[in-house]
Design a protein around this motif. Sequence first.
Motif, mmCIF file in Angstrom:
data_model
loop_
_atom_site.group_PDB
_atom_site.id
_atom_site.type_symbol
_atom_site.label_atom_id
_atom_site.label_comp_id
_atom_site.label_asym_id
_atom_site.label_seq_id
_atom_site.Cartn_x
_atom_site.Cartn_y
_atom_site.Cartn_z
ATOM 1 N N LEU A 98 0.905 -1.080 -0.413
ATOM 2 C CA LEU A 98 0.120 0.032 -0.186
ATOM 3 C C LEU A 98 0.975 1.487 0.444
ATOM 4 O O LEU A 98 0.446 2.435 -0.490
ATOM 5 N N ALA A 99 1.817 1.323 0.688
ATOM 6 C CA ALA A 99 2.931 2.719 1.126
ATOM 7 C C ALA A 99 3.432 1.886 -0.695
ATOM 8 O O ALA A 99 3.719 3.417 -1.257
ATOM 9 N N LEU A 100 4.202 1.365 -1.040
ATOM 10 C CA LEU A 100 3.859 1.599 -2.925
ATOM 11 C C LEU A 100 3.299 2.844 -3.470
ATOM 12 O O LEU A 100 3.572 3.240 -4.447
ATOM 13 N N PHE A 101 2.307 1.918 -3.308
ATOM 14 C CA PHE A 101 0.830 2.798 -4.384
ATOM 15 C C PHE A 101 0.504 4.242 -4.106
ATOM 16 O O PHE A 101 0.430 5.001 -4.639
ATOM 17 N N ALA A 102 0.581 4.138 -2.447
ATOM 18 C CA ALA A 102 0.406 5.712 -1.938
ATOM 19 C C ALA A 102 1.310 6.383 -2.330
ATOM 20 O O ALA A 102 1.284 7.415 -2.736
ATOM 21 N N ILE A 103 2.653 6.310 -3.020
ATOM 22 C CA ILE A 103 3.810 7.231 -3.192
ATOM 23 C C ILE A 103 3.666 7.275 -4.589
ATOM 24 O O ILE A 103 3.561 8.141 -5.253
ATOM 25 N N VAL A 104 2.904 6.379 -5.998
ATOM 26 C CA VAL A 104 2.737 6.270 -6.333
ATOM 27 C C VAL A 104 1.569 7.669 -6.542
ATOM 28 O O VAL A 104 1.338 8.614 -7.926
ATOM 29 N N LEU A 105 1.072 7.069 -5.877
ATOM 30 C CA LEU A 105 -0.345 8.386 -6.016
ATOM 31 C C LEU A 105 -0.138 9.378 -5.976
ATOM 32 O O LEU A 105 -0.909 10.762 -6.720
ATOM 33 N N LEU A 106 0.838 10.289 -4.374
ATOM 34 C CA LEU A 106 1.320 10.953 -4.416
ATOM 35 C C LEU A 106 2.397 11.471 -5.474
ATOM 36 O O LEU A 106 2.473 13.039 -6.494
ATOM 37 N N HIS A 107 2.947 10.690 -6.696
ATOM 38 C CA HIS A 107 3.885 11.248 -7.755
ATOM 39 C C HIS A 107 2.804 11.343 -8.625
ATOM 40 O O HIS A 107 3.243 12.376 -9.721
ATOM 41 N N GLU A 108 2.192 10.970 -9.400
ATOM 42 C CA GLU A 108 0.777 11.671 -9.971
ATOM 43 C C GLU A 108 -0.195 12.934 -9.778
ATOM 44 O O GLU A 108 -0.303 13.595 -10.419
ATOM 45 N N PHE A 109 -0.422 12.622 -8.245
ATOM 46 C CA PHE A 109 -0.721 14.599 -8.238
ATOM 47 C C PHE A 109 -0.013 15.528 -8.277
ATOM 48 O O PHE A 109 -0.779 16.710 -9.228
ATOM 49 N N GLY A 110 1.586 15.097 -8.433
ATOM 50 C CA GLY A 110 3.083 16.186 -8.476
ATOM 51 C C GLY A 110 2.068 15.846 -9.863
ATOM 52 O O GLY A 110 2.081 17.471 -10.411
ATOM 53 N N HIS A 111 2.035 15.180 -11.059
ATOM 54 C CA HIS A 111 1.835 15.701 -12.674
ATOM 55 C C HIS A 111 0.589 16.121 -12.443
ATOM 56 O O HIS A 111 0.514 17.399 -13.283
ATOM 57 N N ALA A 112 -1.003 15.755 -12.151
ATOM 58 C CA ALA A 112 -1.754 16.290 -12.691
ATOM 59 C C ALA A 112 -2.090 17.626 -12.095
ATOM 60 O O ALA A 112 -2.394 19.122 -12.580
ATOM 61 N N LEU A 113 -1.567 18.406 -11.086
ATOM 62 C CA LEU A 113 -1.601 19.923 -9.441
ATOM 63 C C LEU A 113 -0.728 21.264 -10.766
ATOM 64 O O LEU A 113 -0.899 21.581 -11.084
ATOM 65 N N PRO A 133 -1.528 -2.261 -12.559
ATOM 66 C CA PRO A 133 -1.012 -2.406 -11.840
ATOM 67 C C PRO A 133 1.293 -2.236 -12.299
ATOM 68 O O PRO A 133 1.506 -2.457 -11.842
ATOM 69 N N LEU A 134 1.602 -1.825 -13.077
ATOM 70 C CA LEU A 134 2.200 -0.496 -13.925
ATOM 71 C C LEU A 134 2.493 0.807 -12.997
ATOM 72 O O LEU A 134 3.297 1.390 -12.856
ATOM 73 N N GLY A 135 1.842 1.019 -12.237
ATOM 74 C CA GLY A 135 2.147 2.652 -11.744
ATOM 75 C C GLY A 135 0.414 2.853 -11.395
ATOM 76 O O GLY A 135 -0.414 2.614 -10.844
ATOM 77 N N GLY A 136 1.011 3.697 -11.636
ATOM 78 C CA GLY A 136 -0.185 5.429 -11.978
ATOM 79 C C GLY A 136 -0.089 5.866 -12.752
ATOM 80 O O GLY A 136 1.171 5.598 -14.016
ATOM 81 N N VAL A 137 -0.912 6.538 -13.437
ATOM 82 C CA VAL A 137 -1.538 7.092 -15.180
ATOM 83 C C VAL A 137 -2.203 7.975 -14.536
ATOM 84 O O VAL A 137 -3.273 8.531 -14.509
ATOM 85 N N ALA A 138 -1.599 9.514 -14.326
ATOM 86 C CA ALA A 138 -2.185 10.801 -14.969
ATOM 87 C C ALA A 138 -1.847 11.403 -15.810
ATOM 88 O O ALA A 138 -1.673 11.217 -16.585
ATOM 89 N N PHE A 139 -3.782 11.690 -16.011
ATOM 90 C CA PHE A 139 -4.631 12.291 -17.284
ATOM 91 C C PHE A 139 -4.684 13.443 -17.756
ATOM 92 O O PHE A 139 -5.917 14.109 -17.197
ATOM 93 N N VAL A 140 -3.424 13.912 -18.434
ATOM 94 C CA VAL A 140 -3.347 15.476 -17.966
ATOM 95 C C VAL A 140 -3.004 15.718 -19.380
ATOM 96 O O VAL A 140 -2.023 14.805 -20.492
#
Length: 232
Positions: free
Chosen positions: A42-57, A73-80
């Motif tokens: 879960l920590a792995l995906f929490a870090i991925v999520l913060l990373h994607e928020f960085g892109h989006a914001l 499964p390969l992380g996260g995608v921010a649709f920017v």
Amino acid sequence: MRLFKASGINVYLHWSWFALVFVFYWIGAFEPDPFWGVMKFLALFAIVLLHEFGHALACRSVGGRANTIMLWPLGGVAFVSPPPRPGAVLWSIAAGPLVNVLLVPVTLAAYVLVVGQTPMGQWSPIQDFVASVTVINALLLAFNMLPIYPLDGGQILQSILWFFVGRTRSLRFAAIVGLVCAPILFVIALLIGWPLLLVIAIFIGWQAYMGYRAAVAMAQREQMMNPWEATR
Ligand SMILES: [Zn+2]
């Protein structure tokens, strides 16, 4: 599956994410202590999520659109979709890894506080967790900054080149680098026996191919719009 909405950005979890949970379970990643195994995952995906928020914001800060983040499964995608200017695109891409850069001192401080001088073999579960999160963040950052399109490092390379040679040629160059490096990653994954890296290598190759095709289409369009300029 929609998880939540924050700062006007909807966060979704793709169904295939659960397949990854199953694969991790199957290879024994949650052993010997299932609770802390799950916490690391879960920590792995929490870090991925913060990373994607960085892109989006960041994308929004330059006037672009970013409404959706999806974890898969390969992380996260921010649709920017940032405005088509090299500076705006560069900032939207760079802000993701920048989150991991900011997390480096945070995780290191936690490591020093919690793990301290305890030798590796004698870590308590919480010490092991903090050490793992520190390493996970650093590895995510290092891998993501490889200059291989479509990894963030490759997209940063592309947007820097965009300033000098234009959008089409920078994309074509970055995509070719991705096409060259994907088979190399594939072989490395085979040699070290990492199935997830194998899948990532295929994904990189596919995305680089799509990027190359997009660059070719852009070049053709430019030639149609302005034949004299393009053939000069
Ligand atoms: Zn990213």
